[in-house]
Design a protein around this motif. Structure first.
Motif, PDB file in Angstrom:
ATOM      1  N   TYR A  24      73.073  96.992  11.276  1.00  0.00           N
ATOM      2  CA  TYR A  24      72.779  97.884  10.146  1.00  0.00           C
ATOM      3  C   TYR A  24      71.861  97.156   9.182  1.00  0.00           C
ATOM      4  O   TYR A  24      72.158  96.037   8.742  1.00  0.00           O
ATOM      5  CB  TYR A  24      74.084  98.259   9.443  1.00  0.00           C
ATOM      6  N   ALA A  25      70.734  97.772   8.841  1.00  0.00           N
ATOM      7  CA  ALA A  25      69.786  97.184   7.889  1.00  0.00           C
ATOM      8  C   ALA A  25      70.023  97.767   6.505  1.00  0.00           C
ATOM      9  O   ALA A  25      70.005  98.990   6.317  1.00  0.00           O
ATOM     10  CB  ALA A  25      68.350  97.454   8.339  1.00  0.00           C
ATOM     11  N   LEU A  26      70.225  96.910   5.527  1.00  0.00           N
ATOM     12  CA  LEU A  26      70.532  97.355   4.171  1.00  0.00           C
ATOM     13  C   LEU A  26      69.349  98.070   3.508  1.00  0.00           C
ATOM     14  O   LEU A  26      68.192  97.886   3.880  1.00  0.00           O
ATOM     15  CB  LEU A  26      70.903  96.154   3.295  1.00  0.00           C
ATOM     16  N   PHE A  27      69.686  98.842   2.501  1.00  0.00           N
ATOM     17  CA  PHE A  27      68.698  99.516   1.659  1.00  0.00           C
ATOM     18  C   PHE A  27      67.671  98.506   1.154  1.00  0.00           C
ATOM     19  O   PHE A  27      68.018  97.383   0.770  1.00  0.00           O
ATOM     20  CB  PHE A  27      69.421 100.156   0.478  1.00  0.00           C
ATOM     21  N   TYR A  28      66.385  98.886   1.156  1.00  0.00           N
ATOM     22  CA  TYR A  28      65.234  98.084   0.750  1.00  0.00           C
ATOM     23  C   TYR A  28      64.832  97.031   1.778  1.00  0.00           C
ATOM     24  O   TYR A  28      64.029  96.143   1.477  1.00  0.00           O
ATOM     25  CB  TYR A  28      65.446  97.410  -0.612  1.00  0.00           C
ATOM     26  N   LYS A  57      59.777 102.545   4.291  1.00  0.00           N
ATOM     27  CA  LYS A  57      58.740 102.669   3.263  1.00  0.00           C
ATOM     28  C   LYS A  57      59.358 102.519   1.878  1.00  0.00           C
ATOM     29  O   LYS A  57      60.403 103.105   1.587  1.00  0.00           O
ATOM     30  CB  LYS A  57      58.048 104.033   3.381  1.00  0.00           C
ATOM     31  N   VAL A  58      58.698 101.750   1.047  1.00  0.00           N
ATOM     32  CA  VAL A  58      59.044 101.610  -0.366  1.00  0.00           C
ATOM     33  C   VAL A  58      57.929 102.260  -1.178  1.00  0.00           C
ATOM     34  O   VAL A  58      56.748 102.043  -0.898  1.00  0.00           O
ATOM     35  CB  VAL A  58      59.191 100.125  -0.760  1.00  0.00           C
ATOM     36  N   ASN A  64      63.454 104.136  11.038  1.00  0.00           N
ATOM     37  CA  ASN A  64      63.916 103.639  12.331  1.00  0.00           C
ATOM     38  C   ASN A  64      64.271 102.160  12.213  1.00  0.00           C
ATOM     39  O   ASN A  64      63.595 101.395  11.522  1.00  0.00           O
ATOM     40  CB  ASN A  64      62.818 103.822  13.386  1.00  0.00           C
ATOM     41  N   PHE A  65      65.374 101.784  12.880  1.00  0.00           N
ATOM     42  CA  PHE A  65      65.763 100.373  12.907  1.00  0.00           C
ATOM     43  C   PHE A  65      66.452 100.091  14.233  1.00  0.00           C
ATOM     44  O   PHE A  65      67.317 100.859  14.684  1.00  0.00           O
ATOM     45  CB  PHE A  65      66.708 100.034  11.758  1.00  0.00           C
ATOM     46  N   LYS A  66      66.053  98.959  14.830  1.00  0.00           N
ATOM     47  CA  LYS A  66      66.665  98.572  16.108  1.00  0.00           C
ATOM     48  C   LYS A  66      66.633  97.048  16.232  1.00  0.00           C
ATOM     49  O   LYS A  66      65.626  96.404  15.929  1.00  0.00           O
ATOM     50  CB  LYS A  66      65.899  99.204  17.274  1.00  0.00           C
TER      51      LYS A  66
END
Length: 360
Positions: free
Chosen positions: A250-254, A348-349, A236-238
């Motif tokens: 938009y949140a990048l990978f990692y 999560k990583v 989830n990203f907001k």
């Protein structure tokens, strides 16, 4: 003889043994496994079974993927352990359809590659098979290819033939228990809403195994290996403005946050990067992202629903951070906001293993 097939790891070795021990029998493979979930995993296993049967010269039939019917069949048995009552109900369902297919084809003998799986109870399988012999008069051939080093031999064949080796039986309930015991993320159940192919996902493996079939058709030598890496899933990203309005972003990978939520503002701009006053967060505009990566996104919505390959996102991250180990959030927006912001990011990583194909 109709041979119910569950997966190539079991079927290739099992069918080879049947060809040796029953040379007078015409073997017909029947892939009927509505227990396999998700459907992409079902497609992957079927793909590899088709390849295996083609190499062995065995006809293969596919049964219906009636997953909803299977769910109803095992209702109330969701918490049963492996080799418990849920497995019995699952075997009965798959054998029922397999026997009906055998009768339709005029076959009087059936067996199943499940017999060779060390994770399955041969006693349970034989019980189910004998039940349908009494009901329909179709003989169940209960061969044992696990004894006397058979399991080790099967493992050797799997490696030599580079078969797809799945790490769960296919059942969503069995997978849930297995991942809980392993304390691992059940990422088999996650797919990107944007259809981005995520690393170590079933979709990525599907692409790899389809590609290897093309290589084999062209007689190109290859090798499939495994490598450990740091995987990532974003749930989830907001991005929310001071007026409680959601800002397209938009949140990048990692991109990760330790507490899944933070508030603050952008303190300063430098070289087209906006630096947040908390959590090492960076902001860049869509125009800068396009220019840097030679992309042509017109809107954030287009980026959200059709993002680039994750490798391209990693290249952009490295350009901004000059390191391969950065996990700070990098957020792409239309323009750098001056207002107070709330960022909600659940991701999560984790350590993982993925397959890689090398052309030799």
């Amino acid at each position: 003889m109709l041979v119910h097939i569950c997966c190539s790891v079991d079927s290739h070795f099992f069918l080879q043994k049947l060809q040796r021990d029953y040379p007078q029998e015409k073997l017909i493979g029947f892939f009927y496994d509505p227990n396999i979930h998700p459907y992409s995993e079902y497609q992957l296993r079927l793909l590899d079974v088709k390849r295996s049967c083609k190499k062995l010269g065995i006809e293969l039939l596919e049964g219906p993927y009636d997953f909803e019917t299977w769910i109803k069949t095992v209702k109330g048995l969701e918490d049963e352990p492996e080799k418990g009552k849920r497995c019995e109900a699952c075997f009965d369902k798959r054998f029922e359809v397999s026997v009906q297919k055998a009768l339709e084809l005029g076959e009087k003998k059936v067996t199943t590659t499940l017999l060779v799986s060390p994770l399955k109870s041969q006693q349970q399988l034989k019980k189910s098979g004998d039940l349908f012999f009494k009901k329909y008069g179709v003989s169940f051939i209960a061969v044992d290819y696990r004894s006397n080093g058979g399991t080790q031999d099967q493992s050797r064949v799997t490696k030599e033939k580079q078969l797809y080796r799945q790490d769960y039986c296919g059942c969503i309930y069995g997978l849930t228990m297995q991942r809980k015991q392993q304390n691992r993320l059940m990422d088999e159940m996650f797919s990107s809403v944007s259809n981005q192919i995520l690393p170590a996902s079933i979709e990525e493996r599907l692409e790899l195994y389809r590609y290897r079939i093309k290589l084999e058709d062209k007689n190109i030598t290859y090798k499939i290996i495994k490598e450990k890496f740091l995987n990532y899933r974003q749930f989830n990203f907001k991005l929310i403005s001071q007026k409680s309005e959601v800002i397209p972003a938009y949140a990048l990978f990692y991109s990760t946050l330790p507490r899944k939520k933070t508030q603050g503002k952008i303190e300063f701009l430098h070289n087209n990067i906006g630096y947040f006053n908390r959590e090492e967060i960076k902001f860049v505009t869509l125009d800068f992202f396009n220019q840097t990566c030679n992309l042509h996104y017109k809107t954030l919505k287009e980026l959200l629903f059709n993002p680039p390959a994750y490798d391209d996102e990693l290249k952009f991250r490295k350009i901004l951070t000059n390191t391969n180990y950065d996990l700070s959030p990098i957020i792409i927006i239309d323009k750098i906001p001056q207002t107070k912001l709330t960022i909600e990011l659940d991701a999560k990583v984790y350590e993982d293993t993925k397959e890689k194909l090398m052309i030799l």
